[in-house]
Design an enzyme around this catalytic site. Structure first.
Site, PDB file in Angstrom:
ATOM      1  CB  CYS A 402       6.738  -7.092 -37.571  1.00 58.91           C
ATOM      2  SG  CYS A 402       5.923  -6.719 -36.031  1.00 58.91           S
ATOM      3  CB  ILE A 403       7.015  -7.619 -43.138  1.00 63.38           C
ATOM      4  CG1 ILE A 403       7.894  -8.139 -44.281  1.00 63.38           C
ATOM      5  CG2 ILE A 403       6.217  -6.404 -43.552  1.00 63.38           C
ATOM      6  CD1 ILE A 403       7.093  -8.716 -45.436  1.00 63.38           C
ATOM      7  CG  LEU A 404      13.097  -4.586 -41.013  1.00 65.66           C
ATOM      8  CD1 LEU A 404      12.886  -3.167 -41.500  1.00 65.66           C
ATOM      9  CD2 LEU A 404      13.683  -4.586 -39.615  1.00 65.66           C
ATOM     10  CD  GLN A 410      15.131  -0.771 -46.596  1.00 66.78           C
ATOM     11  OE1 GLN A 410      15.322   0.369 -46.999  1.00 66.78           O
ATOM     12  NE2 GLN A 410      14.563  -1.031 -45.426  1.00 66.78           N
ATOM     13  CE1 TYR A 414      17.901 -11.208 -51.146  1.00 61.19           C
ATOM     14  CE2 TYR A 414      18.833  -8.998 -51.090  1.00 61.19           C
ATOM     15  CZ  TYR A 414      18.976 -10.353 -51.330  1.00 61.19           C
ATOM     16  OH  TYR A 414      20.179 -10.842 -51.772  1.00 61.19           O
ATOM     17  N   GLY A 415      12.194  -7.549 -50.398  1.00 60.79           N
ATOM     18  CA  GLY A 415      10.917  -7.245 -49.761  1.00 60.79           C
ATOM     19  C   GLY A 415       9.789  -8.070 -50.339  1.00 60.79           C
ATOM     20  CE  LYS A 416       6.788  -6.061 -56.037  1.00 59.03           C
ATOM     21  NZ  LYS A 416       7.657  -4.865 -55.987  1.00 59.03           N
ATOM     22  CD  GLU A 436      -0.862  -7.111 -36.168  1.00 60.27           C
ATOM     23  OE1 GLU A 436      -0.068  -6.339 -35.611  1.00 60.27           O
ATOM     24  OE2 GLU A 436      -1.058  -8.282 -35.786  1.00 60.27           O
ATOM     25  CB  SER A 440       5.288   1.476 -42.536  1.00 57.48           C
ATOM     26  OG  SER A 440       5.830   0.598 -43.502  1.00 57.48           O
TER      27      SER A 440
END
Length: 546
Positions: A402-404, A410, A414-416, A436, A440
């Site tokens: 999982c990644i959030l 956002q 920070y996501g990268k 995995e 989304s």
């Protein structure tokens, strides 16, 4: 839990002109015919007024999932058809266009041989025409034709292999008269396929920014191949047929019901932020009726009121996530948390994450997982920004379960940074990894962007030696980046870099791709510094270390 990394404007929303959107100013008519009982019931479909991202009114088709009565006023929970579930909301009667209401049809139960009710009829895609059944013929299964690659099992380049056939500079810059749209080149069975262990060459052309990577014809093709469909991320249809039994957090979508399809938490207060959840999360039932759910931003325990939270803060001595701090640079830190040693924190983290993740499910058994929490430091402590989890033992080379990134953080890079950190851990472990599946919609966009930038950075950084074209193989790209070979190949196909010319596969980087990559890298200010990482991988195959 699939990854949600950064929102994209308009994600989960259809473009104008698509079927299902009813534009115009229809007015709800209280006297319009409803149901035989004279009321709107669950399952009805009708246009509902909403504001889009351009602050314009629109009337997309929506389905009524639930109806409730508050002080004599009815509210309707609607799901906009073909829109993402995070846009679902409670609406009033005035926003409904009752003139175009569609009532649900009763589903007739299919009788069986024993007279007992059977399952529902199959979907239209799986039904076999009666003519085919009568003739006894087997219908051909539709197969997506894709560009195939030879994927040998972890084999290195053979030193004494065939020499690379040189390409003239003029051969790679011939005008391309084909359409500029992305296409997948269909390879006939007699056509050789590229081998990721065969060296590829890169060279400049007439001083321009256009480059080409030429690959040798591969050896005998094997049966495994990789599709290029953006949504095909795992198995044949992107959705696992059954829940995995290895502790994976992949959701089994067959168990969706009306309860889990509806948001149950109105608002969450976390530190100085108030978050509006996107999806259902299995918090205790008594908390779902509260206007605000209060969370401690350090231990993530939940409380019923602000007074409960204040009383908890006088006893909570945590100012950072539990576990080991394995990375710090500037104000950014990463903490490694064992799901067995810090079970309470891990479960609370999963409950919070489920509010923003729809493609994964939640298990209270967090023992098989490690959680890597990214924080931002100030004088009050380490504040959670996002996290990713991974299995301690993954038989399928998953380096992320999982990644959030939490909504307040956002669209800030920070996501990268989370994705880059997950691959940095894979480099230390000496493995290649992949997230995995299924991802989304926002997770897929973020991973595609990261893979593209990382691979282009490698290709553009190659330099020629002694006047010869620099060479690189797909295996070498995978080893340098720790990105799995299948993801490398799918990214090259997605970018439409692969061309077949005179018995060879070449990768052509146009000026537009080079310029777009350079502009994107200028905006990417946050990067992981491997010198600041203090991480020692463990051998989790020994159960005693759990």
């Amino acid at each position: 839990m699939a990854e949600v990394v950064s929102p994209v404007p308009g994600a989960g929303r259809r473009e104008p002109g698509e079927v299902g959107r009813a534009r115009g100013p229809p007015v709800a008519d209280p006297g319009a015919p409803l149901s035989p009982q004279g009321e709107i019931i669950e399952g009805c479909r009708l246009p509902v007024l909403r504001r889009n991202q351009d602050n314009e009114d629109e009337w997309p088709l929506a389905e009524i999932l639930s109806v409730k009565d508050i002080s004599g006023r009815k509210l309707f929970y609607v799901h906009y058809i073909d829109f993402n579930k995070r846009l679902d909301e409670w609406v009033t009667h005035e926003r409904l266009d009752l003139k175009k209401i569609q009532f649900p049809k009763k589903e007739a139960k299919t009788p069986t041989k024993n007279g007992l009710p059977g399952s529902r009829p199959g979907s239209p895609e799986r039904e076999v025409p009666a003519s085919a059944q009568a003739s006894g013929k087997t219908l051909p299964i539709p197969v997506q034709i894709t560009l195939r690659f030879n994927l040998p099992k972890e084999r290195e380049a053979i030193p004494g292999g065939e020499p690379d056939q040189p390409l003239s500079s003029s051969s790679c810059l011939q005008p391309n008269h084909r359409s500029t749209k992305r296409k997948v080149e269909v390879v006939s069975p007699a056509t050789p396929v590229p081998n990721e262990t065969a060296p590829a060459s890169v060279f400049p052309q007439n001083g321009s920014a256009r480059r080409a990577v030429a690959a040798q014809p591969g050896r005998k093709r094997k049966s495994n191949c990789l599709g290029t469909d953006e949504d095909s991320q795992d198995s044949s249809d992107g959705i696992p047929s059954a829940p995995r039994m290895t502790g994976s957090l992949v959701s089994d979508r067959s168990h969706d019901d009306i309860v889990t399809r509806m948001k149950n938490i109105e608002c969450i207060e976390l530190g100085r932020h108030r978050l509006k959840p996107w999806y259902f999360s299995p918090y205790p039932q008594e908390l779902t009726t509260l206007p605000v759910l209060y969370l401690c931003e350090f231990c993530l325990k939940y409380g019923r009121s602000l007074k409960c939270l204040q009383r908890h803060l006088t006893k909570c001595d945590l100012r950072h996530p539990p576990g080991n701090e394995i990375y710090r640079k500037g104000t950014i830190s990463f903490f490694e948390i064992d799901g067995r040693k810090n079970k309470s924190y891990s479960q609370n983290l999963c409950l919070l994450a489920k509010c923003f993740l729809d493609h994964k499910t939640l298990y209270y058994d967090t023992d098989p997982f490690l959680f890597y929490v990214m924080t931002e430091y100030d004088c009050k402590g380490f504040h959670i920004v996002g996290y990713f989890s991974k299995e301690k033992e993954s038989t399928e080379d998953y380096n992320v379960a999982c990644i959030l990134t939490l909504p307040p953080y956002q669209r800030r890079g920070y996501g990268k940074l989370l994705i880059e950190f997950s691959y940095e851990l894979s480099k230390v472990e000496g493995k290649t990894g992949t997230p995995e599946k299924p991802l989304s919609d926002l997770g897929l966009l973020s991973y595609r962007s990261y893979w593209s930038q990382t691979i282009l950075e490698i290709l553009m950084g190659l330099k020629s030696e002694s006047g010869e074209r620099p060479q690189i193989t797909i295996n070498e790209i995978s080893e340098i980046t720790s990105i799995k070979k299948e993801d490398v190949i799918s990214t090259l196909q997605y970018l439409n870099l692969i061309n077949y010319y005179k018995g060879q596969y070449i990768l052509t980087l146009s000026e537009d791709i080079v310029d777009g990559h350079e502009r994107a890298m200028l905006k990417r200010l946050l990067r992981i510094d491997s010198k600041c990482l203090h991480f020692t991988p463990k051998d989790w195959s020994k159960r005693g270390k759990w």
